[in-house]
Every structure is written in structure tokens, then in C-alpha cells.
Design a protein around this motif. Structure first.
Motif, PDB file in Angstrom:
ATOM      1  N   PHE A 160      16.571  56.171  23.081  1.00  0.00           N
ATOM      2  CA  PHE A 160      17.246  55.511  22.169  1.00  0.00           C
ATOM      3  C   PHE A 160      16.470  55.137  20.628  1.00  0.00           C
ATOM      4  CE2 PHE A 160      19.103  54.324  26.368  1.00  0.00           C
ATOM      5  CZ  PHE A 160      20.059  54.988  25.885  1.00  0.00           C
ATOM      6  N   PHE A 174      18.312  58.418  18.677  1.00  0.00           N
ATOM      7  CA  PHE A 174      19.046  57.433  19.189  1.00  0.00           C
ATOM      8  C   PHE A 174      20.477  57.860  19.267  1.00  0.00           C
ATOM      9  CE2 PHE A 174      22.292  54.020  17.800  1.00  0.00           C
ATOM     10  CZ  PHE A 174      22.036  53.073  18.715  1.00  0.00           C
ATOM     11  N   ILE A 175      21.043  58.755  18.487  1.00  0.00           N
ATOM     12  CA  ILE A 175      22.469  59.356  18.535  1.00  0.00           C
ATOM     13  C   ILE A 175      22.525  60.334  19.670  1.00  0.00           C
ATOM     14  CG2 ILE A 175      24.243  60.893  17.429  1.00  0.00           C
ATOM     15  CD1 ILE A 175      23.128  59.425  14.720  1.00  0.00           C
ATOM     16  N   ASP A 193      20.729  60.338  22.388  1.00  0.00           N
ATOM     17  CA  ASP A 193      20.409  59.932  23.588  1.00  0.00           C
ATOM     18  C   ASP A 193      21.669  58.851  23.944  1.00  0.00           C
ATOM     19  OD1 ASP A 193      18.084  60.664  24.147  1.00  0.00           O
ATOM     20  OD2 ASP A 193      16.852  58.981  23.722  1.00  0.00           O
ATOM     21  N   ILE A 194      22.392  58.447  23.004  1.00  0.00           N
ATOM     22  CA  ILE A 194      23.777  57.908  23.359  1.00  0.00           C
ATOM     23  C   ILE A 194      24.881  58.922  23.706  1.00  0.00           C
ATOM     24  CG2 ILE A 194      25.872  56.957  22.003  1.00  0.00           C
ATOM     25  CD1 ILE A 194      23.645  54.794  22.285  1.00  0.00           C
ATOM     26  N   LEU A 238      23.750  59.500  27.405  1.00  0.00           N
ATOM     27  CA  LEU A 238      24.123  58.579  28.040  1.00  0.00           C
ATOM     28  C   LEU A 238      25.467  58.721  28.381  1.00  0.00           C
ATOM     29  CD1 LEU A 238      23.398  56.080  29.882  1.00  0.00           C
ATOM     30  CD2 LEU A 238      23.934  54.680  27.670  1.00  0.00           C
ATOM     31  N   ARG A 239      26.417  58.863  27.541  1.00  0.00           N
ATOM     32  CA  ARG A 239      27.835  59.065  27.850  1.00  0.00           C
ATOM     33  C   ARG A 239      28.136  60.196  29.065  1.00  0.00           C
ATOM     34  NH1 ARG A 239      31.063  61.617  22.750  1.00  0.00           N
ATOM     35  NH2 ARG A 239      30.811  59.292  22.039  1.00  0.00           N
ATOM     36  N   ALA A 246      23.584  50.436  24.260  1.00  0.00           N
ATOM     37  CA  ALA A 246      24.139  52.128  24.490  1.00  0.00           C
ATOM     38  C   ALA A 246      25.263  52.286  25.312  1.00  0.00           C
ATOM     39  CB  ALA A 246      22.735  52.743  24.978  1.00  0.00           C
ATOM     40  N   LEU A 253      28.285  51.524  23.071  1.00  0.00           N
ATOM     41  CA  LEU A 253      28.117  52.500  21.868  1.00  0.00           C
ATOM     42  C   LEU A 253      28.675  53.913  22.328  1.00  0.00           C
ATOM     43  CD1 LEU A 253      25.272  51.662  19.523  1.00  0.00           C
ATOM     44  CD2 LEU A 253      27.666  51.199  19.360  1.00  0.00           C
ATOM     45  N   CYS A 254      28.211  54.229  23.688  1.00  0.00           N
ATOM     46  CA  CYS A 254      28.804  55.463  24.243  1.00  0.00           C
ATOM     47  C   CYS A 254      30.078  55.779  24.523  1.00  0.00           C
ATOM     48  CB  CYS A 254      27.530  56.189  25.245  1.00  0.00           C
ATOM     49  SG  CYS A 254      27.946  55.190  26.727  1.00  0.00           S
ATOM     50  N   THR A 295      27.781  44.535  19.547  1.00  0.00           N
ATOM     51  CA  THR A 295      28.282  44.958  20.923  1.00  0.00           C
ATOM     52  C   THR A 295      28.273  44.103  22.101  1.00  0.00           C
ATOM     53  OG1 THR A 295      25.704  45.657  21.437  1.00  0.00           O
ATOM     54  CG2 THR A 295      27.329  47.557  20.164  1.00  0.00           C
TER      55      THR A 295
END
Length: 366
Positions: free
Chosen positions: A67, A82-83, A85-86, A89-90, A111, A114-115, A147
Motif C-alpha cells: 500500500f 497504493f492504488i 494494492d487497493i 485487496l478488493r 484499505a 477503500l477497496c 475511513t
């Protein structure tokens, strides 16, 4: 009330280190597996190895996701990572399809929100540190503030931590760690050994430990003090031992096994010198073996484990003189050590696996 076994996924960092968080993550995952929940450890780091034994029914998914938390690259590349890896993770959470996702570190909780993980699972952050232990930069603090109120729940180690989160607009509750050891009192009248366990870092008060140990071991030369640990302050500690002629008296041991039971069984006094704690698993482990504990009354942790003057002593925060006086009382009174040790074995039952599992069941699984 729905009490059927849940599918639970932990988002955690590497587990191959002999640390308190690593132990508690594995302990809780194992407990849930023993209770017939479907458990997955999603290790967002470079290895799937664990220092602690993992229940055979637990599924392990390992994929390094940083991230953007790295010194490599520049600001732009870190934000791009970072984006990316988000997004990764989703995909992981969508595939896992867990009823409950438990991030064990704040970047993973951020994360997870955010995901869009809330579309697939209930996201419940499990906090291991005192609120002010970790220093977040401006970027991560902004994301933290935005968050965390969107999490379904924040689980703290003690009730004193809850206000730090509720003032942010979070729902928070307290569920302490459970004890994986069976409490037992061992008679230790002949033992003249003090024990400390922990990472050799400033926040664990290793500098304070050295100061206190020097005075205690000079005052009571028949006693020894063992430290089980490793970390950045190792060389400083070894130099201190040499400079103060404490070789063979203040003894450093590197943890080589997940089982340090023998050290607890041989000790008469346990000392924790942390500047910050949210619980203090090693305190509970020592008390589980009938060892009276002495600690600084730092912020929120030790006071929720030690009952002052009953099963141990709490000294003023970073008050080395009070800590030394408490240790001296225990050294000079075998009867006091025995009584406090017996009390410790009784009081620690409140952290028994079944007791703590019921808290998770009542607050999370129903």
C-alpha cells in the motif's frame, strides 16, 4: 439470534517473527478454528511462514501488499502502488467471501474500507497498540480519520482505549486477548530470578530497564535478571552489561522457540518497563505461571491486567524509583511473592479462552 459458525478472514502482516502481535493473531485464529469457524489468514507480506503453530484447518493466502509503505521509488510511484494494492485487496476479499474480515493493522483496515470490502464482508478492525503508539504521516492520518468511522466496529484490548475511537465517530468495544496457557502455580521459594520479555526498542522502555536492573542487581547480588528478546537496542544493551560488570547477572536470551514456558517457570518476578501498552500479553503469560508482575502504569494497558497490590505492582509511569521499590519488596519477601503468585493464577482466569470467545460470540458473531 444467529450463532452458526462464521467464515472469518484475518488481514495480517508477516507471522514469522517472535512477537506479541504475531502470537495473538495466531492464537485467535486457532481459537476460532477450534470453535468450527472457517478461518483464513490473508498474510499481506513476503512469507507465509509462522513462528507460532497454526491450526491445520486454517487456510492461508499470502500476497505481498505494501500500500505504498516503502522507501523505494518516489511520491508518485508510491501512490500508484497504493492504488494498485487497493485493487488487489478488493480481488482478494471478493474471492475470500468471508462473513467477517478482521484487519490487524490500521493500513489494512483503511484499505479494507477503500477497496469496497464492505460490499462482501463485515469489516471489524482489531487494534493491538495503544492509540498513540503508532505515528502516522499526514497522508495516513487523513485516511485514518476518514475511513475508521466507516468500519462496522473497532475492537480494543481494554475499555480505556475505547474513547480514543468513539471521539472520532467510531463504534468501539473492548475484548482482551485470551490466554493460550493453562494457569498453574509453581512453588519457587529458591528461585532468585527476575524475567522480562519483549522487543528491544525504546517504547518498551529498555533504557529504563537497564537503569533499574543495574541498581537491583548491585543491591541484591545473588539475583539474576533474564531478558528474552531481540531488536535494535541489542548492541546498546550488551554494551551496558559489559560496562557495568553485569555479565552473568543481566542476561540476554534471543527467542528461538514459540514456547518460553521454562523461563516463566524458573522466574520469581516478572518486570515490564513499557512506555506504552494496550494489554501486555507477556504480563498475562507470567501471571499464568504464578509469577507476580511489576510494570509501569503506562496509559491503558498493564492496569487492565495487574491488580495493584493483589497480584503484582503498578509503578508510576516511567518512575524508575517506584519500580525499583516494588521489585525490592518482592525480593525481600518470599511470602509476598508466593501470595501474589497464587492470586495471579486466580485472576488470570478472566482471560481464559472460553471467556474471551464468549465475548467475541456476543459482540461480533450474533
Amino acid at each position: 439470534m444467529n450463532t452458526h459458525p462464521k467464515s472469518i478472514a484475518f488481514l495480517c502482516s508477516r507471522l514469522d517473527l517472535p512477537g506479541g502481535i504475531e502470537r495473538t493473531v495466531v492464537n485467535l485464529a486457532n481459537l476460532f478454528a477450534e470453535k468450527k469457524h472457517s478461518v483464513t489468514l490473508i498474510i499481506l507480506d513476503k512469507t507465509k511462514q509462522s513462528f507460532y503453530p497454526i491450526h491445520p484447518s486454517i487456510n492461508i493466502i499470502q500476497q505481498p501488499l505494501l500500500f505504498g509503505i516503502t522507501e523505494k521509488g518516489n511520491v508518485f510511484t508510491r501512490k500508484m502502488n497504493f492504488i494498485l494494492d487497493i485493487i488487489r485487496l478488493r480481488r482478494l476479499l471478493k474471492t475470500a467471501k468471508a462473513h467477517i474480515v478482521i484487519p490487524t493493522e490500521y493500513p489494512f483496515a483503511i484499505a479494507g474500507v477503500l477497496c469496497g470490502g464492505k460490499k462482501y464482508s463485515r469489516i471489524i478492525s482489531w487494534e493491538h497498540h495503544h492509540f498513540h503508539w503508532l505515528k502516522r504521516n499526514r497522508f495516513w492520518q487523513f485516511l485514518f480519520n476518514k475511513t475508521y468511522p466507516k468500519l462496522e466496529l473497532v475492537v480494543c484490548q481494554n475499555k480505556d482505549e475505547i474513547p480514543y475511537y468513539t471521539v472520532m465517530g467510531c463504534r468501539a468495544t473492548a475484548i482482551p486477548y485470551h490466554m493460550h496457557l493453562k494457569p498453574s502455580f509453581v512453588q519457587k521459594e529458591d528461585s532468585k530470578e527476575i524475567l522480562s520479555v519483549g522487543w528491544l526498542i525504546p517504547r518498551k522502555g529498555i533504557d529504563l530497564l537497564m537503569k533499574v536492573a543495574n541498581g537491583i542487581l548491585k543491591k541484591y547480588p545473588e539475583w539474576t535478571w533474564k531478558i528474552i528478546g531481540d531488536g535494535p537496542m541489542k548492541e546498546e544493551l550488551l554494551h551496558f552489561i559489559s560496562e557495568n560488570n553485569l555479565k552473568g547477572k543481566l542476561i540476554l536470551k534471543k527467542p528461538v522457540s514459540h514456547d518460553i514456558t521454562s523461563y516463566y517457570k524458573n522466574a520469581s518476578i516478572f518486570v515490564l518497563t513499557s512506555r506504552m501498552e494496550s494489554f501486555g500479553m507477556v504480563l498475562a503469560e507470567a501471571m499464568c505461571h504464578g509469577v507476580p508482575a511489576v510494570a509501569f502504569d503506562c496509559e491503558t494497558g498493564p492496569r487492565n491486567v495487574i491488580t495493584n497490590y493483589i497480584d503484582g505492582f503498578l509503578a508510576g509511569k516511567e518512575n524508575s524509583l517506584q519500580l525499583s521499590e516494588a521489585i525490592s519488596k518482592l525480593i525481600e519477601s518470599p511470602l509476598l511473592r508466593k501470595k501474589m503468585g497464587e492470586n495471579a493464577v486466580i485472576s488470570i482466569e478472566r482471560f481464559a479462552p472460553e471467556v474471551i470467545y464468549q465475548l467475541w460470540k456476543e459482540k461480533i458473531f450474533t
